[in-house]
Scaffold this active site. Structure first.
Site, PDB file in Angstrom:
ATOM      1  N   LYS A  20      -3.851  -8.720  -2.973  1.00  0.00           N
ATOM      2  CA  LYS A  20      -2.473  -8.622  -2.504  1.00  0.00           C
ATOM      3  C   LYS A  20      -2.243  -7.190  -2.045  1.00  0.00           C
ATOM      4  CE  LYS A  20       0.930  -7.185  -3.932  1.00  0.00           C
ATOM      5  NZ  LYS A  20       1.683  -5.877  -3.760  1.00  0.00           N
ATOM      6  N   THR A  30      -0.710   0.407  -4.070  1.00  0.00           N
ATOM      7  CA  THR A  30      -0.123  -0.923  -4.352  1.00  0.00           C
ATOM      8  C   THR A  30      -0.894  -2.061  -3.789  1.00  0.00           C
ATOM      9  OG1 THR A  30       2.073  -0.133  -4.603  1.00  0.00           O
ATOM     10  CG2 THR A  30       1.893  -2.472  -4.425  1.00  0.00           C
TER      11      THR A  30
END
Lengths: 408, 408
Positions: free
Chosen positions: B184, B195
């Site tokens: 992701k 992230t």
């Protein structure tokens, strides 16, 4: 004893020609569609000069020519600038064009070639239309007038939405000394002089070597601490001309007011730097980040600049979103000493993060604060006594719009 | 002799559970409004494990817990992941919550705590709702099924618009070996695991120390070469589990197929990295930059990444504007060795810049090329023999829109 603040007075309507012995002007030659695109700044006598250039490995032709001019005597009497075309990545023809700009200017003013500096800003990789440039250099009028200074200020702009100026006055050896500046730059602003031009005039008497050292130090805490989009350019420079017309004793390292003059120069540079940040492409807000208690000055500066340069912080400010987590993320992503459990993070007066923990705050109040035109983010690192500041702007739809179609 | 390309086969519909001995699942616990938000990945036997973490100085609680798990035996049997809340900047309570996630998972599976890794992604500075997490860990179903793998892939997403997977098969000691991954990450993607979460499963038999060295090298040329917005995050990690169920000889440094396996791992990581870049927040195009002829590998990588990370290049691509000058500017702004007079710059097949000069090209053809979904920029430095690649995306209105209102 007066403080430096009290001795250094801001001159609200001052321009590049407020210091004695300077003249300026700008005109429309046709490089741009309708706006002024050629400017000239002249000192009546040869001025001591200092310069800082882009650190991009790819440097435009006018920078090479200007460096060569300064290498002779470190004196200048005129600066010629065009906007619209950067004259970068233009090979030998570009070099010839930049030398021709210098020669045409020197001929018109009847001064040596090496007393002329050349600057260009605009699109990379296109050639100058030298017919227009030649006509401009021969015809541009310049004067010690508000109109002349404004003409110059306008002629150096590209995507800027307003002209940028600053002027301060101080007294040295009982003589009034004035320092003034004009600048351009809204995109491609990042460390190291990125697509940014700044021209500073002063009637102070400062030897070039002292001026050069001062300019370097001042640039590091002003122009090099602004960022719009993290890109650096091929064309940027800051030039200072000190023509000595104020008739005080030379400001060398031993002059008692050397610090005072440097502070005046810093104020002019900081004013211009903040105006550039405020006018970042598409920007709606000026953001000032202040870092205190860092373990070194370099750390303080890099942390401040990381925060103000973070796309996520910039978009959050545009959206008036109190997303302090992104500020913490930006602090941590630098190479600087960081201890998350020691630091405090403020948005305006609101404490957001302390002791490694989120602090309670009113979403409404912080959102309201973030709607202001000037946003201040403060960080206290609690690791030492050094501090630093940086300036930038928010990241908006209009930044994308302006840059998705700059050439077309 | 077959080439590596021929021996390493892509499995189009392969998932995390295509390698033998893995199960996966995901469910909606209520952390997110409607989407799945808790995932679990399980190996039937303890698997050798390698990990790479964010280099942000501020690291979220789950990273500390996962590091501690791996420090015991460098083995894992389960990974539990939640989206919506990053559990970063949450102090002691955040640490306790992450340890509780680990313990609850270990209890459900009846395995030691240190065989469990914990990952979180989402907003910084908010606490997990542990009621929902507990219910999720106790109730989530997992299986060796397409549905289970897809559930896991969905549960780890935040602003991503599609799930990301890759699967390759190869043969070692006459045994079929499969390597697969899910990932992701769409914003805050930059060097150093920003992230971004990636989980890789393989039934290969690879000692953890060898696996760790391979993962580091592979990450440097894949995940660490993508950038969306230059920000780095507090939460990212890549975890590889190798459970040995393929029953071949251990792949240590001396195994003849150590290079083959590493190439398979690289392919999985490159696939996932490109999918992450393509799904950059608001992105409409995948951009691949290839640098050849650099004087060092590090130079090649930094130049490639500077180009793909430049806001000005990214907006020009969004606007289908052949603004190659910005590419040249981005090349020059790195610390790498650069000689503007030697290099060649291509947009797709179109030569834009060579010998320090603009090359003639058809604006229409290049604009047409720039409207494709995959854009390739190539640079030949002519300074050496080293090469590097980087991947990113364009910068669009939607990037600003998504990030101006992420929390609200």
């Amino acid at each position: 004893m007066k403080t430096k603040e009290a001795i250094i007075q801001k001159i609200e309507n001052g321009t590049l020609v407020t210091p004695k012995g300077f003249q300026a002007g700008g005109m429309h030659t046709g490089l741009r569609y309708a706006k002024k695109d050629l400017g000239m700044l002249v000192s009546l006598v040869p001025a001591e000069c200092a310069a800082v250039y882009t650190q991009n490995h790819v440097q435009a032709a006018p920078l090479t020519v200007t460096r060569e001019s300064l290498s002779k005597e470190q004196k200048l009497q005129a600066i010629v600038v065009n906007s619209a075309i950067a004259n970068a990545c233009t090979g030998e023809k570009g070099m010839k064009d930049a030398y021709d700009m210098r020669k045409l200017t020197a001929s018109r003013l009847d001064i040596p070639d090496h007393f002329v500096a050349v600057a260009s800003t605009g699109v990379i990789g296109e050639y100058l239309d030298m017919e227009k440039i030649k006509k401009g250099i021969e015809e541009v009028s310049f004067a010690r007038s508000k109109k002349g200074a404004e003409g110059f200020e306008e002629a150096i702009l590209t995507t800027d939405t307003f002209t940028k100026r600053s002027c301060y006055e101080l007294t040295i050896d009982d003589q009034k000394v004035t320092i003034a500046g004009a600048a351009k730059g809204s995109g491609m602003i990042h460390p190291n002089m990125a697509t940014m031009l700044a021209f500073i005039t002063t009637d102070a008497n400062v030897p070039a070597t002292v001026l050069q050292q001062m300019l370097k130090e001042v640039t590091d805490v002003t122009f090099n601490q602004i960022t719009v989009d993290g890109d650096t350019s091929t064309n940027d420079m800051v030039l200072v001309m000190a023509n000595g017309e104020a008739k005080h004793q030379p400001i060398d390292e031993h002059h008692p007011d050397v610090g005072l003059f440097k502070e005046g120069l810093r104020k002019v540079c900081e004013d211009l730097a903040k105006q550039i940040a405020r006018d970042g492409e598409g920007a709606t807000r000026l953001v000032e980040v202040s870092v205190q208690g860092a373990s070194s000055r370099a750390d303080a500066r890099v942390i401040a600049k990381n925060i103000v340069g973070s796309s996520l912080v910039k978009t959050a400010i545009y959206g008036s979103d109190a997303n302090w987590g992104r500020i913490v993320g930006a602090i941590g992503s630098s190479e600087a000493d960081v201890n998350p459990n020691e630091m405090e993070v403020y948005i305006g007066p609101h404490l957001m993060f302390k002791d490694g923990l989120p602090q309670s705050f009113s979403e409404e109040e912080v959102a309201e604060y973030l709607k202001q035109e000037e946003i201040r983010i403060s960080v206290v690192m609690h690791l030492g006594n050094e501090e630093g500041k940086a300036w930038g702007c928010d990241l908006t739809y209009d930044y994308v719009k302006i840059n998705a179609s700059y050439r077309t």
